[in-house]
Scaffold this motif. Sequence first.
Motif, PDB file in Angstrom:
ATOM      1  N   VAL A  48      55.681  41.018  46.147  1.00 43.33           N
ATOM      2  CA  VAL A  48      55.143  40.085  45.151  1.00 43.33           C
ATOM      3  C   VAL A  48      54.996  38.713  45.795  1.00 43.33           C
ATOM      4  N   LEU A  49      53.848  38.088  45.590  1.00 44.01           N
ATOM      5  CA  LEU A  49      53.629  36.714  46.006  1.00 44.01           C
ATOM      6  C   LEU A  49      53.740  35.822  44.777  1.00 44.01           C
ATOM      7  N   GLU A  50      54.563  34.789  44.871  1.00 47.40           N
ATOM      8  CA  GLU A  50      54.678  33.815  43.790  1.00 47.40           C
ATOM      9  C   GLU A  50      54.281  32.440  44.315  1.00 47.40           C
ATOM     10  N   ILE A  51      53.501  31.737  43.510  1.00 46.76           N
ATOM     11  CA  ILE A  51      53.065  30.383  43.855  1.00 46.76           C
ATOM     12  C   ILE A  51      53.794  29.397  42.945  1.00 46.76           C
ATOM     13  N   GLY A  52      54.398  28.369  43.540  1.00 45.03           N
ATOM     14  CA  GLY A  52      55.052  27.334  42.746  1.00 45.03           C
ATOM     15  C   GLY A  52      56.234  27.812  41.942  1.00 45.03           C
ATOM     16  N   PRO A  53      57.235  28.421  42.575  1.00 44.21           N
ATOM     17  CA  PRO A  53      58.376  28.953  41.820  1.00 44.21           C
ATOM     18  C   PRO A  53      59.251  27.896  41.179  1.00 44.21           C
ATOM     19  N   ALA A  65      63.676  42.693  38.375  1.00 43.71           N
ATOM     20  CA  ALA A  65      62.836  43.865  38.137  1.00 43.71           C
ATOM     21  C   ALA A  65      62.662  44.713  39.390  1.00 43.71           C
ATOM     22  N   GLY A  66      63.281  44.293  40.494  1.00 43.68           N
ATOM     23  CA  GLY A  66      63.271  45.092  41.717  1.00 43.68           C
ATOM     24  C   GLY A  66      62.260  44.691  42.762  1.00 43.68           C
ATOM     25  N   ALA A  67      61.561  43.572  42.555  1.00 44.09           N
ATOM     26  CA  ALA A  67      60.526  43.162  43.493  1.00 44.09           C
ATOM     27  C   ALA A  67      61.092  42.567  44.770  1.00 44.09           C
ATOM     28  N   ARG A  68      60.267  42.579  45.819  1.00 46.70           N
ATOM     29  CA  ARG A  68      60.525  41.818  47.036  1.00 46.70           C
ATOM     30  C   ARG A  68      59.584  40.623  47.003  1.00 46.70           C
ATOM     31  N   VAL A  69      60.126  39.435  46.835  1.00 47.07           N
ATOM     32  CA  VAL A  69      59.319  38.259  46.528  1.00 47.07           C
ATOM     33  C   VAL A  69      59.150  37.352  47.742  1.00 47.07           C
ATOM     34  N   THR A  70      57.907  36.935  47.969  1.00 46.23           N
ATOM     35  CA  THR A  70      57.601  35.855  48.900  1.00 46.23           C
ATOM     36  C   THR A  70      57.040  34.712  48.077  1.00 46.23           C
ATOM     37  N   ALA A  71      57.680  33.557  48.137  1.00 44.49           N
ATOM     38  CA  ALA A  71      57.301  32.420  47.297  1.00 44.49           C
ATOM     39  C   ALA A  71      56.815  31.263  48.164  1.00 44.49           C
ATOM     40  N   ASP A 106      47.236  36.897  52.698  1.00 45.76           N
ATOM     41  CA  ASP A 106      47.255  38.250  53.259  1.00 45.76           C
ATOM     42  C   ASP A 106      48.107  38.306  54.519  1.00 45.76           C
ATOM     43  N   ALA A 107      47.937  37.312  55.382  1.00 44.30           N
ATOM     44  CA  ALA A 107      48.708  37.278  56.623  1.00 44.30           C
ATOM     45  C   ALA A 107      50.189  37.050  56.343  1.00 44.30           C
ATOM     46  N   LEU A 108      50.487  36.224  55.370  1.00 41.56           N
ATOM     47  CA  LEU A 108      51.877  35.921  55.033  1.00 41.56           C
ATOM     48  C   LEU A 108      52.610  37.156  54.534  1.00 41.56           C
ATOM     49  N   LEU A 109      51.955  37.935  53.680  1.00 43.75           N
ATOM     50  CA  LEU A 109      52.603  39.128  53.104  1.00 43.75           C
ATOM     51  C   LEU A 109      52.565  40.314  54.050  1.00 43.75           C
ATOM     52  N   GLY A 110      51.436  40.541  54.716  1.00 52.26           N
ATOM     53  CA  GLY A 110      51.336  41.626  55.680  1.00 52.26           C
ATOM     54  C   GLY A 110      51.268  43.016  55.090  1.00 52.26           C
ATOM     55  N   TRP A 131      41.127  33.906  45.127  1.00 53.13           N
ATOM     56  CA  TRP A 131      41.547  35.313  45.115  1.00 53.13           C
ATOM     57  C   TRP A 131      40.416  36.233  44.690  1.00 53.13           C
ATOM     58  N   LEU A 132      39.534  35.742  43.832  1.00 50.22           N
ATOM     59  CA  LEU A 132      38.418  36.561  43.357  1.00 50.22           C
ATOM     60  C   LEU A 132      37.274  36.629  44.360  1.00 50.22           C
ATOM     61  N   GLY A 133      37.227  35.703  45.318  1.00 50.50           N
ATOM     62  CA  GLY A 133      36.077  35.574  46.198  1.00 50.50           C
ATOM     63  C   GLY A 133      36.181  36.420  47.449  1.00 50.50           C
ATOM     64  N   GLY A 134      35.182  36.243  48.312  1.00 54.89           N
ATOM     65  CA  GLY A 134      35.170  36.937  49.598  1.00 54.89           C
ATOM     66  C   GLY A 134      34.346  38.211  49.565  1.00 54.89           C
ATOM     67  N   GLU A 135      33.829  38.584  50.703  1.00 54.80           N
ATOM     68  CA  GLU A 135      32.990  39.778  50.805  1.00 54.80           C
ATOM     69  C   GLU A 135      33.795  41.066  50.923  1.00 54.80           C
ATOM     70  N   VAL A 136      35.048  40.966  51.350  1.00 52.44           N
ATOM     71  CA  VAL A 136      35.880  42.171  51.513  1.00 52.44           C
ATOM     72  C   VAL A 136      36.466  42.551  50.149  1.00 52.44           C
ATOM     73  N   TRP A 137      36.209  43.774  49.721  1.00 53.39           N
ATOM     74  CA  TRP A 137      36.694  44.257  48.435  1.00 53.39           C
ATOM     75  C   TRP A 137      36.927  45.761  48.517  1.00 53.39           C
ATOM     76  N   PRO A 138      38.002  46.314  47.976  1.00 58.19           N
ATOM     77  CA  PRO A 138      39.024  45.646  47.172  1.00 58.19           C
ATOM     78  C   PRO A 138      39.886  44.700  47.998  1.00 58.19           C
ATOM     79  N   PRO A 139      40.519  43.734  47.322  1.00 60.00           N
ATOM     80  CA  PRO A 139      41.356  42.759  48.030  1.00 60.00           C
ATOM     81  C   PRO A 139      42.711  43.362  48.374  1.00 60.00           C
ATOM     82  N   ARG A 140      43.496  42.624  49.162  1.00 60.58           N
ATOM     83  CA  ARG A 140      44.855  43.085  49.480  1.00 60.58           C
ATOM     84  C   ARG A 140      45.778  42.974  48.270  1.00 60.58           C
ATOM     85  N   TRP A 141      45.481  42.031  47.353  1.00 59.02           N
ATOM     86  CA  TRP A 141      46.307  41.960  46.151  1.00 59.02           C
ATOM     87  C   TRP A 141      45.951  43.097  45.203  1.00 59.02           C
TER      88      TRP A 141
END
Length: 273
Positions: A48-53, A65-71, A106-110, A131-141
């Motif tokens: 899980v990626l969290e922004i502004g914890p 809830a059992g997540a592995r969080v990167t904030a 993407d690089a941060l989470l790996g 997060w919605l943009g970019g030509e690569v789809w589906p996204p890593r999230w």
Amino acid sequence: MPALPPLREVIAAHGLTATKALGQNFLLDEQLLSRIAAIAGDLTDRAVLEIGPGPGGLTRAALRAGARVTAIEMDRRCLPALEQLSEAFPGKLEFVQGDATTIDHDALLGEPYAILANLPYNVGTPLFTGWLGGEVWPPRWTSLTLMFQQEVAQRIVAQPDTDAYGRLAVLAQWRSTPKLALKVHRSAFTPPPKVMSAIVHVTPAEQPAGVSAKVLERLTGAAFGQRRKMLRQSLKGLPGALAALEQLGIEPQRRAETLTVAEFVNVARVLTA
């Protein structure tokens, strides 16, 4: 589960106050935080990626809830509180001090990851459109579970021919599925913001064939940049746009807010070809 002090005690112990310049409003109701984390689905061993914890309220709900969080947290004052939380959940929480708008997520989470965040108000929309943009789809999230001002949340899920419908709705709906999952009263925050908030949950969908995301972004930017004007005026500066309308049988006298997401996709497909 480790015993944790109430969030109000954490804030008091570290002398934390919400900073308007950083768009901060702390959410302290732990039952509500658990409900928000549950909207993301089963988080057991999920990245899980969290922004502004901030002081870590939603972070602890995700960890429980059992997540592995990167904030990612810009405010250095919050780092000691996150350090204590990391110690309470060994190996489950990593945090980075920095600006989330300049970090490669993407690089941060790996690995594939869910995004869960009470977004700071001043960067919420730019992060979301990124997060919605970019030509690569589906996204890593794999999903977005995000707190917005209620007005922004309504714009994300809006339908054509409504006041809230605009560029944000098209970008959110053309290849993903957004839902307004939960409304949150302003009184739930410390300090209470002036507006109501809401949780939006977004999952990727199949991208329509033959459409460039960049072309669609340019198209919607032009169309809604002058949303009260007819398309023949708002799109005249976009090469090929008026010819695409004619080819598709879309009346140039219409205004942008009357076009469906599918119609925008069809115009973008002609311009992409």
